[in-house]
Design a protein around this motif. Structure first.
Motif, PDB file in Angstrom:
ATOM      1  N   VAL A 192     -43.629 -18.609  40.216  1.00  0.00           N
ATOM      2  CA  VAL A 192     -42.813 -19.766  39.849  1.00  0.00           C
ATOM      3  C   VAL A 192     -42.576 -19.786  38.344  1.00  0.00           C
ATOM      4  N   THR A 193     -43.635 -19.563  37.553  1.00  0.00           N
ATOM      5  CA  THR A 193     -43.466 -19.548  36.094  1.00  0.00           C
ATOM      6  C   THR A 193     -42.562 -18.391  35.666  1.00  0.00           C
ATOM      7  N   GLN A 194     -42.667 -17.251  36.345  1.00  0.00           N
ATOM      8  CA  GLN A 194     -41.783 -16.132  36.022  1.00  0.00           C
ATOM      9  C   GLN A 194     -40.345 -16.441  36.390  1.00  0.00           C
ATOM     10  N   LEU A 195     -40.150 -17.086  37.532  1.00  0.00           N
ATOM     11  CA  LEU A 195     -38.786 -17.431  37.964  1.00  0.00           C
ATOM     12  C   LEU A 195     -38.144 -18.406  36.990  1.00  0.00           C
ATOM     13  N   VAL A 196     -38.880 -19.411  36.567  1.00  0.00           N
ATOM     14  CA  VAL A 196     -38.353 -20.376  35.594  1.00  0.00           C
ATOM     15  C   VAL A 196     -37.965 -19.668  34.306  1.00  0.00           C
ATOM     16  N   ALA A 197     -38.852 -18.774  33.827  1.00  0.00           N
ATOM     17  CA  ALA A 197     -38.568 -18.061  32.584  1.00  0.00           C
ATOM     18  C   ALA A 197     -37.367 -17.131  32.729  1.00  0.00           C
ATOM     19  N   GLU A 198     -37.233 -16.473  33.874  1.00  0.00           N
ATOM     20  CA  GLU A 198     -36.122 -15.536  34.048  1.00  0.00           C
ATOM     21  C   GLU A 198     -34.791 -16.268  34.140  1.00  0.00           C
ATOM     22  N   ILE A 199     -34.779 -17.423  34.814  1.00  0.00           N
ATOM     23  CA  ILE A 199     -33.539 -18.206  34.877  1.00  0.00           C
ATOM     24  C   ILE A 199     -33.147 -18.690  33.490  1.00  0.00           C
ATOM     25  N   ALA A 200     -34.125 -19.173  32.722  1.00  0.00           N
ATOM     26  CA  ALA A 200     -33.821 -19.656  31.366  1.00  0.00           C
ATOM     27  C   ALA A 200     -33.344 -18.519  30.477  1.00  0.00           C
ATOM     28  N   THR A 201     -33.982 -17.363  30.554  1.00  0.00           N
ATOM     29  CA  THR A 201     -33.568 -16.224  29.731  1.00  0.00           C
ATOM     30  C   THR A 201     -32.142 -15.800  30.058  1.00  0.00           C
ATOM     31  N   SER A 202     -31.819 -15.730  31.339  1.00  0.00           N
ATOM     32  CA  SER A 202     -30.456 -15.356  31.734  1.00  0.00           C
ATOM     33  C   SER A 202     -29.451 -16.426  31.311  1.00  0.00           C
ATOM     34  N   TYR A 203     -29.863 -17.673  31.365  1.00  0.00           N
ATOM     35  CA  TYR A 203     -28.982 -18.769  30.959  1.00  0.00           C
ATOM     36  C   TYR A 203     -28.626 -18.658  29.483  1.00  0.00           C
ATOM     37  N   TYR A 204     -29.607 -18.372  28.632  1.00  0.00           N
ATOM     38  CA  TYR A 204     -29.337 -18.226  27.206  1.00  0.00           C
ATOM     39  C   TYR A 204     -28.594 -16.925  26.908  1.00  0.00           C
ATOM     40  N   GLU A 205     -28.814 -15.919  27.710  1.00  0.00           N
ATOM     41  CA  GLU A 205     -28.022 -14.695  27.561  1.00  0.00           C
ATOM     42  C   GLU A 205     -26.554 -14.969  27.871  1.00  0.00           C
ATOM     43  N   LEU A 206     -26.323 -15.799  28.875  1.00  0.00           N
ATOM     44  CA  LEU A 206     -24.949 -16.182  29.205  1.00  0.00           C
ATOM     45  C   LEU A 206     -24.320 -16.956  28.054  1.00  0.00           C
ATOM     46  N   ALA A 207     -25.087 -17.838  27.434  1.00  0.00           N
ATOM     47  CA  ALA A 207     -24.566 -18.576  26.285  1.00  0.00           C
ATOM     48  C   ALA A 207     -24.264 -17.634  25.120  1.00  0.00           C
ATOM     49  N   ALA A 208     -25.097 -16.616  24.927  1.00  0.00           N
ATOM     50  CA  ALA A 208     -24.852 -15.647  23.855  1.00  0.00           C
ATOM     51  C   ALA A 208     -23.565 -14.870  24.114  1.00  0.00           C
ATOM     52  N   LEU A 209     -23.326 -14.500  25.363  1.00  0.00           N
ATOM     53  CA  LEU A 209     -22.090 -13.787  25.682  1.00  0.00           C
ATOM     54  C   LEU A 209     -20.867 -14.671  25.475  1.00  0.00           C
ATOM     55  N   ASP A 210     -21.000 -15.961  25.807  1.00  0.00           N
ATOM     56  CA  ASP A 210     -19.896 -16.885  25.555  1.00  0.00           C
ATOM     57  C   ASP A 210     -19.582 -16.956  24.054  1.00  0.00           C
ATOM     58  N   LYS A 211     -20.639 -17.019  23.253  1.00  0.00           N
ATOM     59  CA  LYS A 211     -20.428 -17.080  21.803  1.00  0.00           C
ATOM     60  C   LYS A 211     -19.816 -15.780  21.294  1.00  0.00           C
ATOM     61  N   ARG A 212     -20.248 -14.671  21.856  1.00  0.00           N
ATOM     62  CA  ARG A 212     -19.685 -13.399  21.429  1.00  0.00           C
ATOM     63  C   ARG A 212     -18.209 -13.299  21.779  1.00  0.00           C
ATOM     64  N   MET A 213     -17.857 -13.796  22.956  1.00  0.00           N
ATOM     65  CA  MET A 213     -16.440 -13.796  23.337  1.00  0.00           C
ATOM     66  C   MET A 213     -15.632 -14.700  22.404  1.00  0.00           C
ATOM     67  N   GLN A 214     -16.201 -15.822  22.002  1.00  0.00           N
ATOM     68  CA  GLN A 214     -15.511 -16.706  21.075  1.00  0.00           C
ATOM     69  C   GLN A 214     -15.238 -15.992  19.750  1.00  0.00           C
ATOM     70  N   TYR A 215     -16.226 -15.294  19.237  1.00  0.00           N
ATOM     71  CA  TYR A 215     -16.045 -14.577  17.976  1.00  0.00           C
ATOM     72  C   TYR A 215     -15.040 -13.433  18.127  1.00  0.00           C
ATOM     73  N   LEU A 216     -15.048 -12.770  19.271  1.00  0.00           N
ATOM     74  CA  LEU A 216     -14.079 -11.693  19.497  1.00  0.00           C
ATOM     75  C   LEU A 216     -12.657 -12.246  19.495  1.00  0.00           C
ATOM     76  N   ASN A 217     -12.469 -13.384  20.146  1.00  0.00           N
ATOM     77  CA  ASN A 217     -11.128 -13.981  20.168  1.00  0.00           C
ATOM     78  C   ASN A 217     -10.688 -14.393  18.761  1.00  0.00           C
ATOM     79  N   GLN A 218     -11.618 -14.926  17.983  1.00  0.00           N
ATOM     80  CA  GLN A 218     -11.267 -15.286  16.604  1.00  0.00           C
ATOM     81  C   GLN A 218     -10.904 -14.046  15.785  1.00  0.00           C
TER      82      GLN A 218
END
Length: 599
Positions: free
Chosen positions: A192-218
């Motif tokens: 359970v603790t691993q699942l929570v951590a993996e979901i959170a890590t992937s969630y922040y990775e998704l946010a990082a990709l969104d930010k990277r796409m924003q910078y690419l568009n700029q």
């Protein structure tokens, strides 16, 4: 004539003599069978658990902070709730718990008598040219007449078999099964603790990709403006085709990179969808500035708290206890085994006489058997049990060492990457200004296109590095939370993830007890004041100064009702559904640390 009375004294004396003979036989069998038990091997002393995490300790511990308070993101916690309900791997772990519970049932049943009922029928013909056959020719049954030839036989019997657990072999096997049941619970909770951590890590990775796409568009938008300027200068005779093509190539390169980032976003979204047990679909995320997220100082507590908070350590402890019981089970096989068999029923050659009183049969016997010669198989099982016990000892030591190392790596990574993010932010700010200056100079024909091109490229690379460093920092925060044992509590008010997904325990907590240590087992040192945590794992809680902790009673290895595993968790209003966030939860504010991911 005077009737002679039976000699009661003689019968009593004979019974006493029989009991004495049986007792002497038991002692002799036990002595002969137990005198050749091989000695057990001892485990080597493991390294002492340090007093602190590289000189750092805190009175509070981030592992006591609930998921909702730690992440403070309603969208993220909703994903976690769905994962705790729908994740297939978690469901598999729950079935492992049921299998372990069924093993307890089987071990309990082995202690009790086995009673079976059955009916049988058959026939037999004996040769008349044998003593038995010749004698049967002269026999008649009580009602009168000769026995038929061949002789039928029908019967209806109830049989009992009971192995008396003299040496606690069966009860120790039952207790070992209970320990492994709790181990399965702990392994599930660690997942359970691993699942929570993996979901959170992937969630922040998704946010990082969104930010990277924003910078690419700029960047693409800025480069297209520079491309238009280069084309205008060429048309005016102040530039060449080379500058136009270089800017065009850079635009195409970043447009291609944009598509790759889009694919990475899709794959990361689907990874989250897989973790929460649903088919691919867009993943909602909170709109916040990824870069400005920062963490507070994590409260690491003291290393001894890992023994109570880390579920993998608690699982290894239970396996250590079960392996010790397995040694006692294997040891009992060297001693005599006492079995009782009995049976009652009816037997006759003709079914019409089956329930006649004369057809009643009964038998009872006791058997005392001990291995005497060629005990190689028993010795091998005993030595194998000892070897598995040593494996459990070393696995416990390895698990504790790994947990401590993970905490050190995570908390140092959080701090180092935080400082790296600050430095990179200064680098990005400088490069951003250089792009503005180079663009102005290029538009006024006071700088070459190469200066603009290189400044834009350096800015994009610096932004990409900044995003990756920030992602690593957030990942380290989540890893530190999980390494300290966090991710089991759903909220700091005390409710666990079982309130989201209610999976009841299948045995009572008081039934699971720690096993006694065998006489020739590993010689464990006593804890001293200089060593608050024993070097070799024991079943006792570590000695910790109550002044150092706000809640020292939580540092316990014994199952108790205050333990989150055995907490009385009421079923949610809608079981097996994600928690609802329509109404704000009436949780008290965090009392341990502030949210580590709050901007």
């Amino acid at each position: 004539m005077r009737r002679s009375r039976p000699n009661v004294g003689f019968k009593t004396s004979a019974s006493r003599q029989c009991l004495i003979v049986v007792a002497i036989a038991c002692v002799l069998l036990a002595a002969l069978s137990g005198c050749s038990i091989p000695k057990l091997c001892c485990a080597k002393k493991g390294p002492d658990l340090p007093y602190d995490f590289n000189g750092e300790t805190t009175a509070q511990n981030s592992a006591d902070v609930g998921i909702e308070e730690f992440f403070d993101d309603r969208v993220l916690t909703q994903l976690m709730a769905q994962g705790l309900v729908n994740n297939q791997e978690l469901k598999i772990r729950n079935q492992e718990i049921r299998i372990a519970s069924n093993e307890i049932m089987a071990r309990r049943g082995a202690i009790l008598p086995f009673v079976s009922v059955g009916a049988r029928g058959g026939m037999e013909r004996t040769s008349k040219f044998t003593p038995l056959g010749a004698a049967e020719e002269q026999l008649t049954y009580p009602v009168g007449g000769k026995f038929p030839d061949p002789l039928p036989n029908v019967g209806l019997t109830a049989n009992l078999f009971w192995r008396i657990d003299i040496w606690r072999e069966l009860r120790n096997a039952r207790d070992a099964a209970m320990q492994r049941y709790v181990e399965a619970v702990e392994v599930r909770n660690y997942f359970v603790t691993q699942l929570v951590a993996e979901i959170a890590t992937s969630y922040y990775e998704l946010a990082a990709l969104d930010k990277r796409m924003q910078y690419l568009n700029q960047t693409i938008a800025i480069q297209k403006q520079s491309l238009e300027v280069a084309q205008a200068q060429k048309d005016a005779g102040r530039g060449t085709e080379l500058g136009v093509q270089r800017f065009l190539a850079e635009v195409r390169k970043n447009e291609s990179e944009l598509l790759i980032v889009k694919q990475q976003i899709i794959e990361t979204e689907n990874k989250i969808n897989f973790l929460v047990g649903r088919y691919p679909q867009p993943v909602a995320r909170t709109e916040w500035d990824f870069i400005v997220l920062d963490s507070q100082v994590l409260a690491v507590g003291v290393p001894a708290q890992l023994l109570a908070n880390r579920r993998d350590i608690r699982a290894a402890e239970r396996e250590l206890a079960a392996s010790g019981l397995d040694v006692l089970v294997a040891r009992a096989r060297f001693f005599p085994r006492f079995d009782i068999t009995a049976g009652i029923g009816y037997e006759a050659f003709n079914p019409r006489y089956l329930f006649d009183p004369g057809s009643f049969i009964a038998n009872a016997a006791g058997e005392l058997v001990a291995p005497l010669i060629n005990k190689s198989a028993i010795k091998a099982d005993y030595l194998n049990a000892n070897a598995r016990q040593l494996q459990a000892v070393y696995d416990y030591q390895r698990t504790v060492l790994n947990a401590y190392t993970e905490v050190i790596n995570a908390i140092t990574k959080v701090e180092n990457y935080r400082q790296s993010v600050q430095i990179k932010q200064g680098q990005v700010a400088a490069l951003d200004e250089s792009v503005n200056v180079a663009t102005d100079l290029f538009q006024n024909a006071r700088a070459e296109y190469v200066d603009v091109l290189f400044s834009q490229r350096d800015l994009l690379e610096a932004r990409t590095d900044l995003i990756e460093t920030k992602r690593q920092q957030l990942s380290a925060i989540v890893k530190a939370y999980q390494a300290l044992g966090g991710g089991f509590l759903w909220s700091s008010s005390g409710s666990t993830w079982l309130d989201v997904y209610c999976e009841p325990l299948l045995i009572e907590p008081d039934e699971v007890i720690m096993p006694p240590m065998p006489e020739d087992a590993v010689d464990l040192p006593e804890p001293t004041a200089a060593s608050p945590v024993p070097a070799v794992p024991t079943m006792a809680p570590p000695a910790i100064d109550p002044q150092e902790l706000s809640q020292p009673d939580q540092v316990s290895l014994q199952p108790a009702h205050v333990d989150p595993i055995w907490a009385n968790n009421p079923a949610p209003a809608t079981p097996n559904r994600p928690v609802s966030y329509d109404q704000p939860a009436a949780y008290p504010p965090p009392v341990l640390i502030e949210n580590p991911l709050r901007p």
